[in-house]
Design a protein around this motif. Structure first.
Motif, PDB file in Angstrom:
ATOM      1  N   SER A 167      -0.095 -11.544   5.953  1.00 26.61           N
ATOM      2  CA  SER A 167      -1.019 -11.400   4.786  1.00 26.61           C
ATOM      3  C   SER A 167      -1.767  -9.739   4.380  1.00 26.61           C
ATOM      4  O   SER A 167      -1.016  -9.695   3.263  1.00 26.61           O
ATOM      5  CB  SER A 167      -1.470 -12.445   4.229  1.00 26.61           C
ATOM      6  N   ALA A 168      -2.088  -9.171   5.502  1.00 23.77           N
ATOM      7  CA  ALA A 168      -3.247  -8.115   5.388  1.00 23.77           C
ATOM      8  C   ALA A 168      -2.067  -6.895   4.895  1.00 23.77           C
ATOM      9  O   ALA A 168      -2.597  -6.146   3.698  1.00 23.77           O
ATOM     10  CB  ALA A 168      -3.930  -8.134   6.244  1.00 23.77           C
ATOM     11  N   LEU A 169      -1.395  -6.979   5.656  1.00 28.18           N
ATOM     12  CA  LEU A 169      -0.261  -6.107   6.168  1.00 28.18           C
ATOM     13  C   LEU A 169       0.820  -5.856   3.806  1.00 28.18           C
ATOM     14  O   LEU A 169       0.865  -4.594   3.946  1.00 28.18           O
ATOM     15  CB  LEU A 169       0.948  -6.355   6.839  1.00 28.18           C
ATOM     16  N   LEU A 170       0.501  -7.012   4.194  1.00 24.20           N
ATOM     17  CA  LEU A 170       2.020  -7.442   2.354  1.00 24.20           C
ATOM     18  C   LEU A 170       0.273  -6.373   1.819  1.00 24.20           C
ATOM     19  O   LEU A 170       0.843  -5.795   0.671  1.00 24.20           O
ATOM     20  CB  LEU A 170       2.451  -8.191   2.026  1.00 24.20           C
ATOM     21  N   GLN A 171      -0.567  -6.630   1.180  1.00 24.05           N
ATOM     22  CA  GLN A 171      -1.889  -6.995   1.069  1.00 24.05           C
ATOM     23  C   GLN A 171      -1.276  -5.052   0.587  1.00 24.05           C
ATOM     24  O   GLN A 171      -1.622  -3.935  -0.694  1.00 24.05           O
ATOM     25  CB  GLN A 171      -2.780  -6.932   1.073  1.00 24.05           C
ATOM     26  N   MET A 172      -1.349  -4.259   1.581  1.00 21.43           N
ATOM     27  CA  MET A 172      -2.026  -2.962   2.094  1.00 21.43           C
ATOM     28  C   MET A 172      -0.723  -2.393   1.163  1.00 21.43           C
ATOM     29  O   MET A 172      -0.822  -1.343   0.479  1.00 21.43           O
ATOM     30  CB  MET A 172      -2.464  -2.374   3.157  1.00 21.43           C
ATOM     31  N   LEU A 173       0.256  -2.675   1.885  1.00 22.56           N
ATOM     32  CA  LEU A 173       1.692  -1.874   1.477  1.00 22.56           C
ATOM     33  C   LEU A 173       1.721  -2.599   0.374  1.00 22.56           C
ATOM     34  O   LEU A 173       2.301  -1.241  -0.690  1.00 22.56           O
ATOM     35  CB  LEU A 173       2.924  -2.807   1.703  1.00 22.56           C
ATOM     36  N   ASP A 174       1.155  -3.468  -1.114  1.00 22.63           N
ATOM     37  CA  ASP A 174       1.607  -3.303  -2.234  1.00 22.63           C
ATOM     38  C   ASP A 174       0.586  -2.679  -3.101  1.00 22.63           C
ATOM     39  O   ASP A 174       0.552  -1.969  -3.928  1.00 22.63           O
ATOM     40  CB  ASP A 174       1.001  -4.761  -3.075  1.00 22.63           C
ATOM     41  N   LYS A 175      -1.278  -2.268  -2.564  1.00 21.74           N
ATOM     42  CA  LYS A 175      -1.249  -1.286  -3.159  1.00 21.74           C
ATOM     43  C   LYS A 175      -1.078  -0.054  -2.978  1.00 21.74           C
ATOM     44  O   LYS A 175      -1.315   0.799  -3.684  1.00 21.74           O
ATOM     45  CB  LYS A 175      -2.884  -2.102  -2.381  1.00 21.74           C
ATOM     46  N   LYS A 176      -0.457   0.196  -1.644  1.00 24.36           N
ATOM     47  CA  LYS A 176      -0.464   1.960  -1.931  1.00 24.36           C
ATOM     48  C   LYS A 176       0.967   1.791  -2.361  1.00 24.36           C
ATOM     49  O   LYS A 176       2.032   2.674  -1.928  1.00 24.36           O
ATOM     50  CB  LYS A 176       0.115   2.361  -0.510  1.00 24.36           C
ATOM     51  N   GLU A 177       1.862   1.065  -3.431  1.00 27.64           N
ATOM     52  CA  GLU A 177       2.875   0.852  -3.956  1.00 27.64           C
ATOM     53  C   GLU A 177       4.386   0.914  -2.886  1.00 27.64           C
ATOM     54  O   GLU A 177       4.941   1.861  -3.938  1.00 27.64           O
ATOM     55  CB  GLU A 177       2.768   2.284  -5.084  1.00 27.64           C
ATOM     56  N   VAL A 178       4.537   0.822  -2.054  1.00 31.75           N
ATOM     57  CA  VAL A 178       5.113   0.685  -0.368  1.00 31.75           C
ATOM     58  C   VAL A 178       6.145  -0.509  -1.022  1.00 31.75           C
ATOM     59  O   VAL A 178       7.284   0.455  -1.539  1.00 31.75           O
ATOM     60  CB  VAL A 178       5.030   1.210   0.670  1.00 31.75           C
ATOM     61  N   ILE A 179       5.384  -1.556  -1.496  1.00 30.61           N
ATOM     62  CA  ILE A 179       6.623  -2.218  -2.027  1.00 30.61           C
ATOM     63  C   ILE A 179       6.090  -2.770  -3.521  1.00 30.61           C
ATOM     64  O   ILE A 179       4.599  -2.243  -3.701  1.00 30.61           O
ATOM     65  CB  ILE A 179       6.483  -3.590  -1.025  1.00 30.61           C
ATOM     66  N   HIS A 180       6.913  -3.607  -4.462  1.00 33.21           N
ATOM     67  CA  HIS A 180       6.204  -4.009  -5.306  1.00 33.21           C
ATOM     68  C   HIS A 180       6.385  -5.940  -4.977  1.00 33.21           C
ATOM     69  O   HIS A 180       6.977  -6.818  -4.910  1.00 33.21           O
ATOM     70  CB  HIS A 180       6.838  -3.941  -5.978  1.00 33.21           C
ATOM     71  N   VAL A 239       1.014   3.513   8.198  1.00 31.90           N
ATOM     72  CA  VAL A 239       0.790   3.825   6.440  1.00 31.90           C
ATOM     73  C   VAL A 239       0.148   4.554   6.183  1.00 31.90           C
ATOM     74  O   VAL A 239       0.025   5.206   4.866  1.00 31.90           O
ATOM     75  CB  VAL A 239       1.271   2.314   6.430  1.00 31.90           C
ATOM     76  N   GLU A 240      -1.312   3.729   6.301  1.00 33.90           N
ATOM     77  CA  GLU A 240      -1.959   4.122   5.586  1.00 33.90           C
ATOM     78  C   GLU A 240      -2.567   5.678   6.271  1.00 33.90           C
ATOM     79  O   GLU A 240      -3.298   6.594   5.486  1.00 33.90           O
ATOM     80  CB  GLU A 240      -3.558   3.590   6.148  1.00 33.90           C
TER      81      GLU A 240
END
Length: 241
Positions: A167-180, A239-240
């Motif tokens: 879930s933390a990975l999804l939050q990070m990818l969403d904030k960095k706009e890698v995913i929506h 990613v970061e």
């Protein structure tokens, strides 16, 4: 000679008289015109009329009422498809309905398995407050997952720790706009959504581990968790940047 002939003639008259008297004796007496007795005979079609009357047919087999399944097939054939209700049409409709019901059942099972974490995840009796949702909802910040992860590791609940890490990975990818992120999307959607091919492959591998552990009930001890955690940590660092 004359006497003999005379006796013969007398004998013949006597015989004729006796026959006439016997016929008169056994002759059926006729009814007088003023008698109250009337002899009636049934009409020619008397019995036939009652034979054809269903109310008097006690040999008729009473058919059982159609079952709900038969009624549904009959209704679909005649009301929806305007098809004559024949034996062949019933058999075809029976196969089609069974296939549709089978697909519907598989769909229900898939949804239950896909979302079973919402129903069964808290069976370990964790004492997280309602606002500390383990699943990413598009609102949590990274700090909430850091706190949840530390608590799960401290209690030795490594399956929960992997779920929190994902879930933390999804939050990070969403904030960095890698995913929506969207609630209706699946993990497979995010794999296709990541444009960086290397990241997409890495995230697909992590998603496979997540599914095996959280949905496949794969046992995870401390050693296995450390190896799995390495995948999450390395992917996050990449990613970061």
């Amino acid at each position: 000679m004359r006497r003999l002939v005379k006796y013969i003639i007398l004998f013949m008259f006597a015989c004729v008289g006796n026959v006439a008297w016997a016929e008169e004796e056994y002759r059926e007496p006729s009814c007088s015109p003023d008698s109250s007795y009337v002899l009636r005979a049934p009409e020619a079609d008397f019995l036939e009329k009652y034979r054809k009357d269903a109310a008097f047919d006690y040999t008729m087999n009473i058919e059982e009422a159609p079952s709900v399944w038969e009624w549904i097939k009959h209704w679909i054939l005649e009301r929806l498809f305007r098809v004559k209700d024949s034996e062949g049409a019933k058999q075809t409709m029976d196969i089609i309905l069974k296939i549709v019901l089978g697909l519907f059942a598989l769909g229900i099972i898939y949804l239950l398995v896909r979302n079973r974490d919402k129903f069964l995840f808290r069976k370990r009796g964790t004492d997280f407050s309602p606002e500390d949702s383990v699943e990413y909802t598009g609102e949590q910040e990274a700090d909430s997952f850091v706190r949840l992860l530390a608590k799960a590791e401290q209690e030795g609940d490594y399956v929960l720790a992997i779920r929190v890490s994902y879930s933390a990975l999804l939050q990070m990818l969403d904030k960095k706009e890698v995913i929506h992120w969207e609630v209706s999307k699946t993990n497979q959607h995010y794999i296709y959504e990541i444009r960086n091919e290397t990241w997409s492959h890495r995230f697909e591998e992590i998603s496979r581990i997540f599914d095996c552990v959280c949905y496949g009930e794969f046992p995870v001890d401390e050693i296995a968790y450390r190896n799995i955690k390495r995948y999450f940590t390395e992917f996050r660092k990449e990613v970061e940047g």
